[in-house]
Design a protein around this motif. Structure first.
Motif, mmCIF file in Angstrom:
data_model
loop_
_atom_site.group_PDB
_atom_site.id
_atom_site.type_symbol
_atom_site.label_atom_id
_atom_site.label_comp_id
_atom_site.label_asym_id
_atom_site.label_seq_id
_atom_site.Cartn_x
_atom_site.Cartn_y
_atom_site.Cartn_z
ATOM 1 N N ALA A 151 0.833 -1.205 0.000
ATOM 2 C CA ALA A 151 0.000 0.000 0.000
ATOM 3 C C ALA A 151 0.870 1.258 0.000
ATOM 4 N N ASP A 152 1.913 1.282 0.824
ATOM 5 C CA ASP A 152 2.811 2.434 0.842
ATOM 6 C C ASP A 152 3.536 2.610 -0.493
ATOM 7 N N VAL A 153 3.905 1.504 -1.107
ATOM 8 C CA VAL A 153 4.574 1.573 -2.408
ATOM 9 C C VAL A 153 3.659 2.174 -3.461
ATOM 10 N N LEU A 154 2.401 1.763 -3.456
ATOM 11 C CA LEU A 154 1.466 2.306 -4.443
ATOM 12 C C LEU A 154 1.233 3.798 -4.231
ATOM 13 N N ASP A 155 1.133 4.219 -2.979
ATOM 14 C CA ASP A 155 0.950 5.649 -2.719
ATOM 15 C C ASP A 155 2.142 6.458 -3.223
ATOM 16 N N LEU A 156 3.354 5.982 -2.947
ATOM 17 C CA LEU A 156 4.535 6.703 -3.424
ATOM 18 C C LEU A 156 4.643 6.651 -4.949
ATOM 19 N N LEU A 157 4.230 5.548 -5.555
ATOM 20 C CA LEU A 157 4.250 5.474 -7.010
ATOM 21 C C LEU A 157 3.290 6.481 -7.629
ATOM 22 N N VAL A 158 2.117 6.626 -7.027
ATOM 23 C CA VAL A 158 1.140 7.602 -7.533
ATOM 24 C C VAL A 158 1.716 9.016 -7.435
ATOM 25 N N SER A 219 0.976 -9.837 -8.309
ATOM 26 C CA SER A 219 0.614 -10.387 -9.620
ATOM 27 C C SER A 219 -0.435 -9.523 -10.293
ATOM 28 N N SER A 220 -1.449 -9.095 -9.528
ATOM 29 C CA SER A 220 -2.474 -8.218 -10.097
ATOM 30 C C SER A 220 -1.904 -6.850 -10.451
ATOM 31 N N LEU A 221 -0.960 -6.349 -9.626
ATOM 32 C CA LEU A 221 -0.326 -5.066 -9.948
ATOM 33 C C LEU A 221 0.489 -5.171 -11.241
ATOM 34 N N ARG A 240 -3.894 4.732 -8.966
ATOM 35 C CA ARG A 240 -4.797 5.226 -7.925
ATOM 36 C C ARG A 240 -5.986 4.283 -7.753
ATOM 37 N N VAL A 241 -6.554 3.813 -8.862
ATOM 38 C CA VAL A 241 -7.684 2.884 -8.774
ATOM 39 C C VAL A 241 -7.240 1.561 -8.146
ATOM 40 N N HIS A 242 -6.064 1.097 -8.558
ATOM 41 C CA HIS A 242 -5.566 -0.158 -7.988
ATOM 42 C C HIS A 242 -5.258 -0.006 -6.504
ATOM 43 N N SER A 243 -4.780 1.153 -6.075
ATOM 44 C CA SER A 243 -4.527 1.390 -4.655
ATOM 45 C C SER A 243 -5.813 1.337 -3.842
ATOM 46 N N ASP A 244 -6.875 1.943 -4.369
ATOM 47 C CA ASP A 244 -8.169 1.874 -3.673
ATOM 48 C C ASP A 244 -8.674 0.435 -3.595
#
Length: 299
Positions: A151-158, A219-221, A240-244
């Motif tokens: 989750a933290d990785v996705l936020d920083l990626l966004v 895998s989904s990411l 952002r959608v994938h993070s939610d």
């Protein structure tokens, strides 16, 4: 004298463990040399006892049974647990055979009890399986840590992508920023960057990431990023959608774990707490019942 024997045994075992810890633990100079070598990127020589142990395990691994299918599964499990060294599978095979031999020797010695060959073979089989079980446990723990840090990785990626970085640069930047807090996932992102620099396609590097970790969320990411790259859609919006979606799945997992708590508490209650309650509450009445009725029955 009888009271002093357990105390002396405890002191002796404590001193033995402390001495073994002092012998096996690296000294301050060795720790400083290792850290300086990591900073400079130079491989520091291993201690003599570590090299001896590795050589012994490699020698034992030569006598271990090896099948191609099992070796492939074992290699994948080692990678999932974070052991990517080319000698990891050889050392693990040596550990597995060494534990089996030690268990056989201990079980067949007269110190434990009456020697029994069949019992010793059974104990050796259990010792042969214990390292595999421990490795699976380590792999699951690492997968859980990666799943929690995603989750933290996705936020920083966004944030990085919306700030104007490309996806490759964003992965590299996020991997560097999370090197101290989420080391496992940071190492995986570093490997992606190395594969991209070596000339691999981004889709192949992402698939390798999913295969190395074995985490379904990764895998989904990876599938989402591959589709985004293929169809040319917005990477930031997709992330952002994938993070939610990921946060929703985490909440559902937490609710599922909370719902299972009641069922998991049944066995400790039945086998650990209820017998003690019955002994405390019914025990005195049962003793009194026996003391009163047994003399009457004998008359």
């Amino acid at each position: 004298m009888t009271v002093l024997l357990p105390l002396l045994g405890f002191v002796f075992v404590s001193l033995l463990i402390a001495a073994a810890a002092m012998v096996l633990s690296p000294s301050g100079a060795a720790i400083i040399q290792r850290r300086l070598g990591e900073i400079r990127g130079v491989e520091v020589d291993k201690p003599a006892y570590a090299e001896t142990a590795v050589k012994t395990l490699k020698t034992l691994a030569k006598y271990a049974p090896q099948s191609p299918s099992e070796m492939g599964k074992l290699q994948k499990r080692l990678v999932c647990a974070g052991f990517r060294n080319k000698e990891a599978i050889t050392i693990f095979m040596g550990i597995r055979l060494g534990v089996a031999l030690v268990a056989f020797v201990i079980a067949s010695s007269p110190l434990v009890g009456r020697p029994n060959v069949f019992l010793a073979l059974g104990v050796a089989a259990v010792g042969y399986l214990l390292p595999t079980m421990a490795l699976g446990r380590l792999a699951k723990k690492r997968q859980h840590r990666i799943r929690l840090s995603l989750a933290d990785v996705l936020d920083l990626l966004v944030v990085s992508v919306e700030a104007g970085l490309g996806l490759d640069q964003a992965l590299q930047r996020v991997g560097e920023e999370l090197a101290t807090t989420h080391k496992d996932l940071s190492d995986e992102l570093r490997l992606i960057n190395l594969e991209l620099r070596a000339g691999k396609a981004r889709s192949e590097a992402l698939r390798n990431l999913a295969d190395r970790t074995g985490v379904d969320d990764l895998s989904s990411l990876a599938a989402m990023l591959i589709q985004t790259d293929k169809f040319g859609t917005s990477v930031a919006q997709s992330l952002r959608v994938h993070s939610d979606t990921l946060r929703t799945k985490r909440r559902q997992r937490a609710e599922e774990a909370a719902a299972k708590t009641g069922v998991k508490m049944v066995f400790p209650l039945v086998f650990c707490i209820f017998p003690a309650i019955w002994v405390v509450t019914i025990g005195p009445a049962a003793i009194r019942f026996v003391q009163v009725l047994f003399p009457m029955a004998q008359q």
